[in-house]
Design an enzyme around this catalytic site. Structure first.
Site, PDB file in Angstrom:
ATOM      1  N   LYS A 159       0.658  -1.835  -5.661  1.00 17.79           N
ATOM      2  CA  LYS A 159      -0.613  -2.544  -5.527  1.00 17.79           C
ATOM      3  C   LYS A 159      -0.842  -2.893  -4.062  1.00 17.79           C
ATOM      4  O   LYS A 159       0.011  -3.512  -3.422  1.00 17.79           O
ATOM      5  CB  LYS A 159      -0.595  -3.837  -6.338  1.00 17.79           C
ATOM      6  CG  LYS A 159      -0.945  -3.715  -7.792  1.00 17.79           C
ATOM      7  CD  LYS A 159      -1.029  -5.109  -8.411  1.00 17.79           C
ATOM      8  CE  LYS A 159      -1.414  -5.046  -9.868  1.00 17.79           C
ATOM      9  NZ  LYS A 159      -1.500  -6.392 -10.470  1.00 17.79           N
ATOM     10  N   PHE A 161      -8.461  -7.018  -7.041  1.00 23.47           N
ATOM     11  CA  PHE A 161      -7.281  -7.247  -6.213  1.00 23.47           C
ATOM     12  C   PHE A 161      -7.194  -6.236  -5.087  1.00 23.47           C
ATOM     13  O   PHE A 161      -6.793  -6.548  -3.973  1.00 23.47           O
ATOM     14  CB  PHE A 161      -6.027  -7.152  -7.093  1.00 23.47           C
ATOM     15  CG  PHE A 161      -4.720  -7.207  -6.333  1.00 23.47           C
ATOM     16  CD1 PHE A 161      -4.116  -6.054  -5.872  1.00 23.47           C
ATOM     17  CD2 PHE A 161      -4.096  -8.414  -6.101  1.00 23.47           C
ATOM     18  CE1 PHE A 161      -2.912  -6.093  -5.182  1.00 23.47           C
ATOM     19  CE2 PHE A 161      -2.891  -8.473  -5.414  1.00 23.47           C
ATOM     20  CZ  PHE A 161      -2.307  -7.307  -4.955  1.00 23.47           C
ATOM     21  N   GLY A 162      -7.564  -5.025  -5.347  1.00 25.19           N
ATOM     22  CA  GLY A 162      -7.422  -3.938  -4.385  1.00 25.19           C
ATOM     23  C   GLY A 162      -7.233  -2.635  -5.116  1.00 25.19           C
ATOM     24  O   GLY A 162      -7.902  -2.380  -6.116  1.00 25.19           O
ATOM     25  N   ASP A 173      -3.104 -15.898 -18.866  1.00 27.06           N
ATOM     26  CA  ASP A 173      -4.113 -14.831 -18.870  1.00 27.06           C
ATOM     27  C   ASP A 173      -3.676 -13.691 -19.797  1.00 27.06           C
ATOM     28  O   ASP A 173      -3.725 -12.524 -19.431  1.00 27.06           O
ATOM     29  CB  ASP A 173      -4.336 -14.317 -17.446  1.00 27.06           C
ATOM     30  CG  ASP A 173      -5.656 -13.556 -17.299  1.00 27.06           C
ATOM     31  OD1 ASP A 173      -6.555 -13.764 -18.137  1.00 27.06           O
ATOM     32  OD2 ASP A 173      -5.780 -12.761 -16.357  1.00 27.06           O
ATOM     33  N   LEU A 213      -4.283   5.338  -8.620  1.00 23.84           N
ATOM     34  CA  LEU A 213      -4.222   5.163 -10.071  1.00 23.84           C
ATOM     35  C   LEU A 213      -5.388   4.340 -10.593  1.00 23.84           C
ATOM     36  O   LEU A 213      -5.829   4.515 -11.721  1.00 23.84           O
ATOM     37  CB  LEU A 213      -2.908   4.486 -10.468  1.00 23.84           C
ATOM     38  CG  LEU A 213      -1.629   5.287 -10.230  1.00 23.84           C
ATOM     39  CD1 LEU A 213      -0.407   4.403 -10.414  1.00 23.84           C
ATOM     40  CD2 LEU A 213      -1.566   6.477 -11.168  1.00 23.84           C
ATOM     41  N   GLY A 214      -5.882   3.424  -9.783  1.00 22.36           N
ATOM     42  CA  GLY A 214      -6.973   2.556 -10.219  1.00 22.36           C
ATOM     43  C   GLY A 214      -7.302   1.554  -9.140  1.00 22.36           C
ATOM     44  O   GLY A 214      -6.591   1.433  -8.137  1.00 22.36           O
ATOM     45  N   GLU A 215      -8.396   0.837  -9.323  1.00 18.68           N
ATOM     46  CA  GLU A 215      -8.780  -0.185  -8.353  1.00 18.68           C
ATOM     47  C   GLU A 215      -9.604  -1.254  -9.028  1.00 18.68           C
ATOM     48  O   GLU A 215     -10.153  -1.060 -10.103  1.00 18.68           O
ATOM     49  CB  GLU A 215      -9.547   0.436  -7.190  1.00 18.68           C
ATOM     50  CG  GLU A 215     -10.811   1.185  -7.563  1.00 18.68           C
ATOM     51  CD  GLU A 215     -11.419   1.868  -6.347  1.00 18.68           C
ATOM     52  OE1 GLU A 215     -11.702   1.174  -5.371  1.00 18.68           O
ATOM     53  OE2 GLU A 215     -11.607   3.100  -6.392  1.00 18.68           O
ATOM     54  N   GLY A 216      -9.651  -2.410  -8.385  1.00 17.67           N
ATOM     55  CA  GLY A 216     -10.403  -3.534  -8.925  1.00 17.67           C
ATOM     56  C   GLY A 216     -10.506  -4.641  -7.903  1.00 17.67           C
ATOM     57  O   GLY A 216     -10.442  -4.395  -6.698  1.00 17.67           O
ATOM     58  N   VAL A 269      -4.388   0.467  -6.674  1.00 13.99           N
ATOM     59  CA  VAL A 269      -3.034   0.759  -7.163  1.00 13.99           C
ATOM     60  C   VAL A 269      -2.756   2.237  -6.944  1.00 13.99           C
ATOM     61  O   VAL A 269      -3.551   3.091  -7.330  1.00 13.99           O
ATOM     62  CB  VAL A 269      -2.890   0.415  -8.662  1.00 13.99           C
ATOM     63  CG1 VAL A 269      -1.448   0.667  -9.121  1.00 13.99           C
ATOM     64  CG2 VAL A 269      -3.286  -1.024  -8.930  1.00 13.99           C
TER      65      VAL A 269
END
Length: 416
Positions: free
Chosen positions: A126, A99-100, A223, A94-97, A102
């Site tokens: 996640k 953190f790692g 945040d 689904l996505g990444e960034g 998803v």
């Protein structure tokens, strides 16, 4: 999860209980993550889990929110989550960034055991980047806070996995993704958010923050931003990502002192300047999101000309003038609101953005004002066709983003 740019040392993650224990493996193989996680960690183990976790029973029983005495989480095996995501296949991503990554997964609605693709409950999983220094403590914070906090406007954490170096979190899946995607993404398949929908989202998010701030152990979210507000199919807002959350002040103190972390453009000025974190530091972040909702502009955009890159500095002076306010409102909402409603929303935004935290309203007061604005209805003659607005409306130079995840993992939270 927020991304921290700086030295690798980190402050300990706050649990939802006053005392915390260093995460270690116990003699029976279970992990201590700030609460007792004893018992089996298999598909059938339910030491921290009840069926309410996936059916939403807790939220239905306590629509105004509740702090659970014990975490209501399932401890998943890594094998379970591999099966649920078809071995973390690329087409499940689904996505990444920072953190790692998803992944989208499928599970049985009652037992939360893996199910066939297309059947049962859709979840978002996640998977921590094993090289992430900050990630572990944020993972622990997520488990400790969301494991005990239940509210309709907080994302539901269903469970976690900790096996060897593998750290994962399993959430409810929110199909409409983040508020950030809807406000700033240029996608012909995504209709611009109407005034009514924006108000609904603001009210939901405000209720979530109000719950955190008024709970027995005050929680400072730290945040708050558009990418951390997730939307379900009916545009109900849910606050996600508690990686930077902290327990609020106690014993008569007005603030807690902590290393400055957050996201550029959203962090309160007193926090940036002193490291003093107040409950009302969250209110400032909420004010920034309100300003984004009104203008359709990002809090921070380096592609805008000098003097316009920081939204608050650029547009805050226009909020007190009815004439100037008209010039900054997102044109995609034109004709959908009364000038009185817009002015009240602008005045509320201005109060939330007050330099002195003592001058900001409480989130409970914010909810009351927003609900009053929602009750206002513009005259029918002034309402333009929503279809026409959707077809022709364009925001003020939005910057496209490229994440497909309902959990935005590439946020720029940082040491400020």
């Amino acid at each position: 999860m927020g991304i921290c740019f700086g030295a690798p040392s980190r402050e300990p993650a706050d649990p939802a209980t006053p005392s915390t224990t260093t995460p270690v493996a116990s003699s029976n193989g279970s992990k201590n993550i700030g609460f007792s996680a004893s018992g089996t960690s298999s598909s059938t183990g339910k030491s921290l889990f009840s069926e309410e976790a996936c059916t939403g029973g807790v939220e239905e029983l306590y629509p105004n929110g509740k702090i659970l005495e014990t975490p209501n989480l399932k401890e998943f095996t890594f094998a379970d989550l591999k099966t649920a995501t078809r071995n973390f296949k690329t087409d499940s991503l689904l996505g990444e960034g920072g953190f790692g990554k998803v992944f989208k997964g499928w599970m049985d609605e009652k037992t939360l055991t893996p199910s066939k693709v297309g059947t049962g409950l859709v979840v978002a999983i996640k998977k921590l980047n094993s090289e992430s220094v900050q990630g572990f403590q944020e993972w622990q914070s997520e488990v400790n806070f969301l494991g005990r906090l239940s509210h309709p406007n907080l994302v539901r954490l269903l469970g976690y996995c900790w096996e060897d170096k593998e750290l994962l979190l399993v959430y409810e899946y929110l199909q409409r993704g983040s508020l950030e995607n809807h406000l700033f993404r240029r996608n012909p398949n995504i209709e611009p958010l109407s005034w009514d929908i924006r108000l609904k989202i603001a009210i939901g998010a405000a209720r979530g923050l109000a719950f955190l701030h008024t709970s027995e152990k005050k929680v400072i979210y730290r945040d708050f931003k558009a990418s951390n507000i997730l939307l379900d199919g009916n545009y109900n807002a849910k606050i996600s990502d508690f990686g930077l959350a902290k327990l609020g002040p106690s014993g008569g103190d007005s603030h807690v002192t902590t290393r400055v972390m957050g996201t550029y453009g959203y962090a309160a000025p007193e926090y940036i300047a002193t490291g003093h974190l107040y409950v009302k530091s969250d209110v400032y972040g909420f004010g920034v999101v309100l300003l984004e909702l009104l203008t359709g502009l990002r809090a921070l955009d380096s592609r805008r000309p000098n003097g316009q890159q920081a939204l608050v500095e650029w547009r805050k002076p226009c909020l007190s003038s009815k004439r100037k306010l008209k010039t900054i409102m997102d044109t995609r909402m034109e004709g959908q609101y009364s000038s009185k409603a817009a002015l009240q929303a602008a005045q509320l935004t201005l109060k939330c953005l007050a330099f002195d935290p003592k001058s900001r309203p409480s989130m409970k007061e914010v909810v009351e004002v927003l609900e009053g604005i929602e009750a206002m209805k513009p005259k029918e003659s002034k309402i333009k066709s929503a279809t026409a607005t959707h077809r022709h409306g364009h925001g003020h130079g939005q910057q496209p983003i490229h994440l497909r995840s309902p959990f935005h993992t590439g946020d720029h939270a940082a040491d400020i």
